[in-house]
Design a protein around this motif. Structure first.
Motif, short mmCIF file in Angstrom:
data_model
loop_
_atom_site.label_atom_id
_atom_site.label_comp_id
_atom_site.label_asym_id
_atom_site.label_seq_id
_atom_site.Cartn_x
_atom_site.Cartn_y
_atom_site.Cartn_z
N GLN A 86 48.66 43.67 34.63
CA GLN A 86 47.89 43.16 36.18
C GLN A 86 49.67 42.96 36.90
O GLN A 86 49.31 44.15 38.16
CB GLN A 86 47.25 41.72 36.05
N ILE A 87 50.53 42.94 36.77
CA ILE A 87 52.08 42.47 37.27
C ILE A 87 51.89 44.24 38.15
O ILE A 87 52.08 44.72 38.96
CB ILE A 87 52.77 41.43 37.06
N ASP A 88 52.22 45.32 36.55
CA ASP A 88 52.34 46.64 36.77
C ASP A 88 51.83 46.73 38.21
O ASP A 88 52.34 48.08 38.41
CB ASP A 88 53.27 46.54 35.66
N SER A 109 44.91 36.61 34.14
CA SER A 109 45.00 37.15 32.79
C SER A 109 45.64 36.00 31.85
O SER A 109 46.99 35.92 32.03
CB SER A 109 45.76 38.51 32.57
N GLU A 110 45.40 35.14 30.99
CA GLU A 110 46.27 34.57 30.01
C GLU A 110 45.98 35.51 28.70
O GLU A 110 46.96 35.13 27.65
CB GLU A 110 45.53 33.43 29.37
N ALA A 138 50.98 39.16 49.01
CA ALA A 138 52.29 38.89 48.25
C ALA A 138 52.07 38.72 46.63
O ALA A 138 52.63 38.84 46.30
CB ALA A 138 52.85 37.69 49.05
N GLY A 139 51.35 40.20 46.25
CA GLY A 139 51.56 39.92 44.99
C GLY A 139 50.39 38.90 44.47
O GLY A 139 50.40 39.31 43.21
N HIS A 140 49.62 38.40 45.41
CA HIS A 140 49.01 37.29 44.19
C HIS A 140 47.37 37.48 44.96
O HIS A 140 46.86 37.79 45.80
CB HIS A 140 49.37 35.63 44.92
N ALA A 141 46.52 37.43 43.49
CA ALA A 141 45.13 37.89 43.68
C ALA A 141 44.64 36.22 44.42
O ALA A 141 44.18 35.58 44.05
CB ALA A 141 44.27 38.67 41.99
N VAL A 142 43.71 36.84 45.14
CA VAL A 142 42.71 36.33 46.03
C VAL A 142 41.05 36.48 45.53
O VAL A 142 40.98 37.54 45.67
CB VAL A 142 42.79 35.80 47.08
#
Length: 300
Positions: free
Chosen positions: A26-28, A17-18, A8-12
């Motif tokens: 990263q999101i794009d 990144s800050e 669902a678009g979340h990295a494990v």
């Protein structure tokens, strides 16, 4: 290298990144890989819990349900900080090389013009030009050499500035007790002096017939380590106007001197001429050489 799973678009298994720009990248990148069913391959910066900035590369491929709904991205994350640092270093070296080539050509043009203007005959001009071009070659060798033993500051000044006519006592006023420079200061000061002289020949005191360079240095006694104070003052040149933006050459002087010497460097664009001031602590073995020379000459 670590395994990466995204749901669902979340990295494990991949830190977030800050850096705002990198976070958006990263999101794009994830959204594009999911939308286009393409390979996810992006690099971005993040900050570790210890506060260190690192570069990571994430690569993966999305899987989907039968109805086309994204299910997960499986792939890897890899720390690529060493490669990114190497790339940044190569870019810096390429920019510096380009800058040095341009400066060398500009210096040569200024040296030819200055030599012809002050020579009394064609033969004298030819002889002087030959010597100065050879000196320029020697100065360039000094600038690109990786390692140097301690060397005389006055010898360094004369070798670096010979292409610009340092032997002319009416143009260059040198003052300061000679001393041995530690190896870490040799190339840094050669680079700074060459840059200052090039700019003076193009725009400053050395671009006119009556311009003068006052170059002085002294060692400030007191608490160890002693500090070397070097000052370059131009006069008699065209009126100075502060640049609208800091040039690469100025950045190079300040960055190299600050990094290599652990001291400070400041360039002031005063109406009457450019003033450069550098302070560098003398902390290497050359200090002992200076102290021995001072004792032998009765200066202590």
């Amino acid at each position: 290298m670590k395994k990466l799973m995204m749901s669902a678009g979340h990295a494990v298994g991949a830190e977030r990144s800050e850096q705002p720009a990198d976070r958006q990248m990263q999101i794009d990148g994830i959204d594009r890989a999911v939308r286009d069913r393409s390979l996810l391959d992006i690099e971005y910066r993040l900050r570790t819990p210890a506060g260190e900035e690192r570069w990571v590369q994430i690569r993966g491929q999305a899987s989907y349900r039968a109805d086309g709904t994204p299910l997960a991205i499986v792939g890897t994350t890899q720390d690529v900080t060493a490669r990114k640092r190497a790339e940044e270093h190569r870019t810096l070296l390429a920019n510096e090389l380009s800058h040095r080539v341009k400066n060398t050509l500009a210096s040569l043009q200024a040296i030819v013009s200055q030599t012809i203007r002050r020579a009394t005959s064609v033969q004298e001009a030819g002889t002087t030009l030959e010597a100065r071009i050879q000196a320029m070659s020697a100065a360039n060798d000094l600038l690109i050499s990786g390692r140097f033993e301690s060397t005389s500051l006055r010898a360094l000044v004369e070798r670096t500035l010979t292409p610009f006519g340092v032997e002319d006592g009416q143009r260059f006023k040198l003052s300061g007790k000679d001393l041995q420079l530690p190896p870490r200061l040799v190339v840094a000061f050669a680079l700074a002096l060459h840059e200052l002289a090039t700019n003076a020949a193009k725009y400053g005191a050395l671009s006119t017939a009556n311009g003068v360079i006052d170059l002085s240095w002294k060692v400030m006694d007191g608490w160890q380590p002693h500090d070397l104070h070097l000052t370059w003052v131009e006069s008699g040149g065209p009126p100075v106007e502060p640049p609208t933006q800091t040039s690469f050459g100025t950045q190079l002087i300040q960055r190299v001197l600050a990094y290599e010497t652990g001291g400070t460097a400041k360039i002031s664009y005063l109406p009457g001429g450019v003033v450069f001031e550098a302070v560098a602590p003398l902390v290497d073995s050359a200090d002992n050489d200076n102290e021995q020379q001072d004792k032998a000459k009765g200066w202590n």
